[in-house]
Design a protein around this motif. Structure first.
Motif, PDB file in Angstrom:
ATOM      1  N   UNK A 179     -11.237  12.367   5.784  1.00  0.00           N
ATOM      2  CA  UNK A 179     -10.638  11.553   4.730  1.00  0.00           C
ATOM      3  C   UNK A 179      -9.143  11.393   5.025  1.00  0.00           C
ATOM      4  N   UNK A 180      -8.303  12.249   4.451  1.00  0.00           N
ATOM      5  CA  UNK A 180      -6.856  12.093   4.641  1.00  0.00           C
ATOM      6  C   UNK A 180      -6.438  12.436   6.062  1.00  0.00           C
ATOM      7  N   UNK A 181      -5.657  11.536   6.659  1.00  0.00           N
ATOM      8  CA  UNK A 181      -5.082  11.768   7.972  1.00  0.00           C
ATOM      9  C   UNK A 181      -3.877  10.842   8.107  1.00  0.00           C
ATOM     10  N   UNK A 182      -2.700  11.407   8.214  1.00  0.00           N
ATOM     11  CA  UNK A 182      -1.476  10.606   8.309  1.00  0.00           C
ATOM     12  C   UNK A 182      -1.383  10.027   9.721  1.00  0.00           C
ATOM     13  N   UNK A 235      -4.363   7.227   5.970  1.00  0.00           N
ATOM     14  CA  UNK A 235      -2.995   7.703   5.765  1.00  0.00           C
ATOM     15  C   UNK A 235      -2.607   7.685   4.293  1.00  0.00           C
ATOM     16  N   UNK A 236      -3.348   6.924   3.490  1.00  0.00           N
ATOM     17  CA  UNK A 236      -3.120   6.895   2.042  1.00  0.00           C
ATOM     18  C   UNK A 236      -4.117   7.783   1.300  1.00  0.00           C
ATOM     19  N   UNK A 237      -4.991   8.463   2.057  1.00  0.00           N
ATOM     20  CA  UNK A 237      -6.027   9.326   1.473  1.00  0.00           C
ATOM     21  C   UNK A 237      -6.955   8.548   0.564  1.00  0.00           C
ATOM     22  N   UNK A 261       2.936   8.645   3.831  1.00  0.00           N
ATOM     23  CA  UNK A 261       2.567  10.005   4.232  1.00  0.00           C
ATOM     24  C   UNK A 261       3.607  10.632   5.150  1.00  0.00           C
ATOM     25  N   UNK A 262       4.349   9.804   5.899  1.00  0.00           N
ATOM     26  CA  UNK A 262       5.355  10.352   6.803  1.00  0.00           C
ATOM     27  C   UNK A 262       6.582  10.871   6.050  1.00  0.00           C
ATOM     28  N   UNK A 263       6.651  10.526   4.781  1.00  0.00           N
ATOM     29  CA  UNK A 263       7.727  11.040   3.925  1.00  0.00           C
ATOM     30  C   UNK A 263       7.202  12.106   2.964  1.00  0.00           C
ATOM     31  N   UNK A 264       5.963  12.532   3.165  1.00  0.00           N
ATOM     32  CA  UNK A 264       5.389  13.568   2.321  1.00  0.00           C
ATOM     33  C   UNK A 264       4.997  13.105   0.939  1.00  0.00           C
ATOM     34  N   UNK A 274       0.822  -1.209   0.000  1.00  0.00           N
ATOM     35  CA  UNK A 274       0.000   0.000   0.000  1.00  0.00           C
ATOM     36  C   UNK A 274       0.860   1.264   0.000  1.00  0.00           C
ATOM     37  N   UNK A 275       2.016   1.199   0.631  1.00  0.00           N
ATOM     38  CA  UNK A 275       2.926   2.340   0.551  1.00  0.00           C
ATOM     39  C   UNK A 275       3.450   2.503  -0.870  1.00  0.00           C
ATOM     40  N   UNK A 276       3.674   1.383  -1.548  1.00  0.00           N
ATOM     41  CA  UNK A 276       4.112   1.457  -2.946  1.00  0.00           C
ATOM     42  C   UNK A 276       3.018   2.019  -3.839  1.00  0.00           C
ATOM     43  N   UNK A 277       1.769   1.695  -3.538  1.00  0.00           N
ATOM     44  CA  UNK A 277       0.650   2.156  -4.361  1.00  0.00           C
ATOM     45  C   UNK A 277       0.329   3.630  -4.143  1.00  0.00           C
ATOM     46  N   UNK A 278       0.384   4.074  -2.875  1.00  0.00           N
ATOM     47  CA  UNK A 278      -0.109   5.414  -2.546  1.00  0.00           C
ATOM     48  C   UNK A 278       0.948   6.358  -2.000  1.00  0.00           C
ATOM     49  N   UNK A 279       2.088   5.824  -1.567  1.00  0.00           N
ATOM     50  CA  UNK A 279       3.115   6.645  -0.956  1.00  0.00           C
ATOM     51  C   UNK A 279       3.081   6.547   0.560  1.00  0.00           C
TER      52      UNK A 279
END
Length: 265
Positions: free
Chosen positions: A176-179, A192-194, A117-120, A110-115
């Motif tokens: 919605x979005x919240x890291x 965290x992925x919005x 958030x802690x790294x902006x 999921x980090x690969x798909x959306x990024x």
């Protein structure tokens, strides 16, 4: 009809372009659905590897076999994400004990798909969506990645046409979005992925707000009408009300699970 054909057809119905699947694909319906759901970043499957377009590889099965529920949540592989099917419409709730379809997520994917958030890496893809504009629901921010924003716009447009009695469940949006991580865990929330939205908390139920019974089980509670759920599902979102650890305000974009549900998997 082969599983691959059925799943790709389901994904083609309003959920974006279909992905290329490597010739090495084993024909597993869940992995076929996953590859087809995120064609911008998943290239396909080679053996036991899910291959991303940047060359990153993730093992599909870690070889550890069946896992206890807490291990499923905290140490899943990609296959574990599909340990229980997500059922559409009126089916699938109340769920059985520890049946949380979609709640198990392999976080590196999921980090690969959306990024991260802690790294902006998520904020740059945020777009504003008018939430229930006919009913002055304001704006919410979600990711543009993988068609999430377009899908939520379509959800909002359909919800906006429902009779007035449904609006009390839908506004104000609870966010919605919240890291952040999921309450009580170190796992990233889909917020965290919005790629998630919570509707009005005042007419929602959450398992952490409840007391377990004498057997340690949480009695199921829900107030959200099925008409709302079906509109979200139509556009690729699953509902936290179909989890044993229920979160009835919560909807998250998981088109692979919706496609499997449409294909009867």
């Amino acid at each position: 009809m082969r599983f691959t054909t059925v799943i790709l057809a389901a994904l083609s119905l309003g959920m974006g372009p279909m992905a290329h699947v490597f010739a090495a694909d084993t024909g597993s319906p869940p992995i076929t659905a996953l590859i087809a759901a995120y064609p911008e970043q998943i290239a396909g499957q080679e053996g036991n590897d899910l291959v991303m377009k940047d060359g990153t590889r993730f093992p599909i099965d870690d070889g550890r076999g069946e896992k206890p529920f807490e291990t499923l949540l905290n140490e899943p592989d990609i296959t574990d994400q599909f340990y229980v099917p997500y059922k559409l419409g009126n089916a699938g709730f109340p769920p059985g004990v520890d049946e949380d379809p979609g709640r198990v997520r392999f976080e590196p994917l999921f980090k690969a798909l959306y990024g991260d958030c802690r790294k902006g890496e998520v904020e740059s893809q945020l777009v504003a969506v008018n939430w229930l504009p006919k009913h002055k629901g304001g704006k919410v921010e979600v990711t543009s990645a993988h068609g999430v924003a377009k899908a939520l716009e379509a959800v909002s447009a359909e919800l906006d046409e429902l009779p007035e009695k449904f609006m009390r469940y839908l506004k104000p949006s609870a966010g919605t979005y919240n890291c952040r991580v999921i309450a009580g865990t170190q796992r990233y929330s889909m917020h965290a992925y919005a790629a998630a939205i919570d509707i009005n908390t005042k007419v929602s139920d959450y398992w952490r707000w409840a007391e377990p019974d004498k057997n340690g089980h949480y009695p199921y509670k829900n107030q959200v009408p099925i008409e709302i759920v079906e509109i979200f599902e139509k556009h690729g979102f699953i509902w936290g009300g179909k989890w044993y650890h229920y979160d009835t305000m919560h909807f998250e974009y998981r088109p692979e699970l919706i496609a499997l549900g449409k294909a009867g998997q």
